[in-house]
Design an enzyme around this catalytic site. Structure first.
Site, PDB file in Angstrom:
ATOM      1  N   LYS A  62       0.808  -1.221   0.000  1.00 57.29           N
ATOM      2  CA  LYS A  62       0.000   0.000   0.000  1.00 57.29           C
ATOM      3  C   LYS A  62       0.843   1.273   0.000  1.00 57.29           C
ATOM      4  CE  LYS A  62      -4.359  -1.589   0.453  1.00 57.29           C
ATOM      5  NZ  LYS A  62      -5.504  -1.213  -0.420  1.00 57.29           N
TER       6      LYS A  62
ATOM      7  N   THR B 230      -8.187  10.064   4.689  1.00 58.11           N
ATOM      8  CA  THR B 230      -8.748   8.816   4.178  1.00 58.11           C
ATOM      9  C   THR B 230      -9.538   8.140   5.277  1.00 58.11           C
ATOM     10  OG1 THR B 230      -8.285   6.938   2.712  1.00 58.11           O
ATOM     11  CG2 THR B 230      -6.971   7.068   4.735  1.00 58.11           C
TER      12      THR B 230
ATOM     13  N   TYR C 188       3.400   6.288  12.888  1.00 58.23           N
ATOM     14  CA  TYR C 188       3.853   7.069  11.732  1.00 58.23           C
ATOM     15  C   TYR C 188       3.370   8.525  11.796  1.00 58.23           C
ATOM     16  CZ  TYR C 188       4.931   2.432   9.850  1.00 58.23           C
ATOM     17  OH  TYR C 188       5.422   1.164   9.670  1.00 58.23           O
TER      18      TYR C 188
ATOM     19  N   ASP D 128       5.419 -17.026 -16.618  1.00 58.31           N
ATOM     20  CA  ASP D 128       4.274 -17.410 -17.446  1.00 58.31           C
ATOM     21  C   ASP D 128       2.970 -16.910 -16.841  1.00 58.31           C
ATOM     22  OD1 ASP D 128       5.668 -19.251 -19.379  1.00 58.31           O
ATOM     23  OD2 ASP D 128       6.174 -20.256 -17.496  1.00 58.31           O
TER      24      ASP D 128
ATOM     25  N   GLY E 109     -10.242  -4.450  -3.187  1.00 63.86           N
ATOM     26  CA  GLY E 109     -10.841  -3.352  -3.936  1.00 63.86           C
ATOM     27  C   GLY E 109     -10.361  -3.332  -5.379  1.00 63.86           C
TER      28      GLY E 109
ATOM     29  N   SER F  65       1.118  -9.795  -0.616  1.00 58.84           N
ATOM     30  CA  SER F  65       0.702  -8.396  -0.517  1.00 58.84           C
ATOM     31  C   SER F  65       1.064  -7.717   0.797  1.00 58.84           C
ATOM     32  CB  SER F  65      -0.812  -8.301  -0.747  1.00 58.84           C
ATOM     33  OG  SER F  65      -1.492  -9.229   0.081  1.00 58.84           O
TER      34      SER F  65
ATOM     35  N   ASN G 140       1.001  -7.741   7.875  1.00 58.11           N
ATOM     36  CA  ASN G 140       0.614  -7.109   9.137  1.00 58.11           C
ATOM     37  C   ASN G 140      -0.429  -7.931   9.879  1.00 58.11           C
ATOM     38  OD1 ASN G 140       2.366  -4.897   8.934  1.00 58.11           O
ATOM     39  ND2 ASN G 140       0.976  -3.897   7.500  1.00 58.11           N
TER      40      ASN G 140
END
Lengths: 316, 316
Positions: free
Chosen positions: A58, A80, A120, A177, A185, A310, A313
């Site tokens: 992300k 967001t 963060y 291949d 989403g 992906s 977490n």
């Protein structure tokens, strides 16, 4: 949501995103596993976005979007609503560019996800745990701050950013291949199609979905966008609807969607973690589970299969 | 145990082991973590033997030992008693050289450890879960088969093999000020001292032990080998005694031993896994916990600290 661009991105925008991300994120490694190869009878390569900054792919879209804001926009912050990896990624990207991320999170968000956003430097705005509350609170925060809305997937710059993952992957393993990624989403999958089909026109792109959240599978089957109702899956990253921007990519460029059961997700995750010693999210195990299922009636000649892991977490 | 060599290995034997291992094992990566660096105020490097073949550093010693057997010895097989990573490593090494590993395992060994040995083609001989039974059954198997006993740590070729890990580590990160590894039987630590002090005479080598299994700490304190009695720790790889061969390395070459509590082990493991997305054993977390503890009264200037992550075999 007037700040959302409705431009459909092209591969040129994936290339441009790559330059913006350069040196700000990890060039994540590709892992292989003898045990996986023996089990499926093909050579499987894992692009490890669980080892990416903020623990998921992300960050690619988030930095690509935030890095294109003007000084005025940066002075007003970004907004967001997300309880997941996009929230942490946007907070990280905002800090990197000296702006504030206002993150609308439902009150039932997990402690670890809240801690990641706070870590963060994101500003958390709590809301009731339903979509209507999320949308209305986000709109209120946006009008109050003048901030720019950066949605998690239905956004050209987000899609272009996520496409950089497949682009890197094909540099690391040029002759794949097949490429498999999970569909939530559809942001990762849209970017993946865009990059993979541009760089390697004959590659087969396969989407993986939980059977309990199979809106992309159903949408392709009926050739119209069908919203996800009442998703039931441990793969928390894949419970969302496709969006208006991502649906055309799924419809036109994804060759096949494979749905897997919860048991198949859990078994694939356990197999992967035990053999590779890498922590992955249930959402990431969905792609491996799809390959395990696919294998039963797979091609005669050995293939080279790329799977995008992906994120990683999870609460330990 | 007449087949055990009592030669004390030198660094030349670590170098020789390196050539024997070459291409048979992974050159494991070194990971870093911004979160760890921020927390300790130094640059920390992790040598990831959890990503090694069979999931731990133990394959280094096992291959080094088995690869030196004669054709006659190979025809008779190898024998050990172990419920842990050495069992799986020896089974793997035996298969690689076309021989049989007879592994004496207590009846209460975990299912995953038994499965690992079976998966690599080892022959399991069950015994009662106590040391006397392990020794007597192993001796019986040895006399029955004529196989060579390959013990888990108190063996020159095992120590030399384990030393290749620190040797690689110093090639990957040449200017380490400190190297930290856990101490169980002392095989890894003996090899680490041998390699690290030979390649970098000024490096500080620190051993890490659970407070509930602190035989190396107590032995150094009293300057004599003190056996471990009644070890109490979740770090199952570190419950063993030092051996006659490993004790002199610990006594003469280890600069310091840091003991950590069970809570510190658990907290360090959680921190590491959440931030790096790597699965590690409790035994490996002991070394990071030692650094976290050390940090409180650490050096003024920033140091470069290498930590050996010894393995990642845990039930998921």
């Amino acid at each position: 949501m007037s700040n959302i661009s409705v431009t459909v991105p092209t591969f040129a925008e994936v290339r441009a995103a790559r330059l913006r991300l350069n040196s700000r994120i990890h060039f994540t490694p590709v892992f292989t596993s003898q045990a996986v190869d023996e089990r499926v009878g093909h050579s499987v390569f894992f692009k490890c976005e669980n080892l990416q900054k903020t623990g998921s792919f992300k960050i690619r879209g988030a930095i690509n979007a935030v890095s294109q804001l003007t000084a005025l926009e940066l002075s007003r912050g970004v907004v967001t609503h997300s309880s997941g990896n996009h929230a942490a990624a946007l907070a990280y990207a905002a800090r990197l560019f000296g702006t504030t991320a206002h993150i609308v999170m439902p009150t039932n968000s997990s402690a670890i996800k809240i801690a990641a956003v706070e870590n963060y430097g994101g500003r958390i705005v709590k809301c009731e745990p339903n979509l209507a509350a999320r949308l209305s609170v986000a709109a209120a925060v946006q009008s109050e701050t003048g901030g720019t809305m950066i949605p998690p997937f239905d956004h050209a710059q987000i899609i272009a950013g996520q496409g950089t993952c497949a682009m890197e992957f094909l540099e690391q393993v040029p002759d794949l291949d097949v490429m498999i990624a999970p569909i939530g989403g559809g942001g990762l999958m849209s970017g993946t199609c865009l990059a993979a089909k541009s760089l390697s026109p004959t590659i087969r792109v396969i989407g993986a979905e939980p059977a309990g959240a199979d809106d992309a599978y159903q949408s392709k089957l009926q050739n119209r966008l069908i919203p996800q109702s009442n998703p039931q899956t441990i793969a928390d990253g894949l419970r969302t609807n496709l969006g208006d921007l991502t649906w055309p990519f799924i419809r036109d460029l994804v060759d096949e969607i494979i749905c897997v059961t919860e048991d198949e997700i859990i078994a694939a995750r356990r197999f992967f973690c035990e053999r590779t010693k890498l922590i992955i999210e249930p959402s990431s195990a969905v792609a491996l589970a799809a390959q395990f299922k696919r294998n039963r009636d797979s091609a005669a000649r050995p293939q080279r299969i790329g799977i995008i892991i992906s994120g990683g977490n999870v609460e330990i």
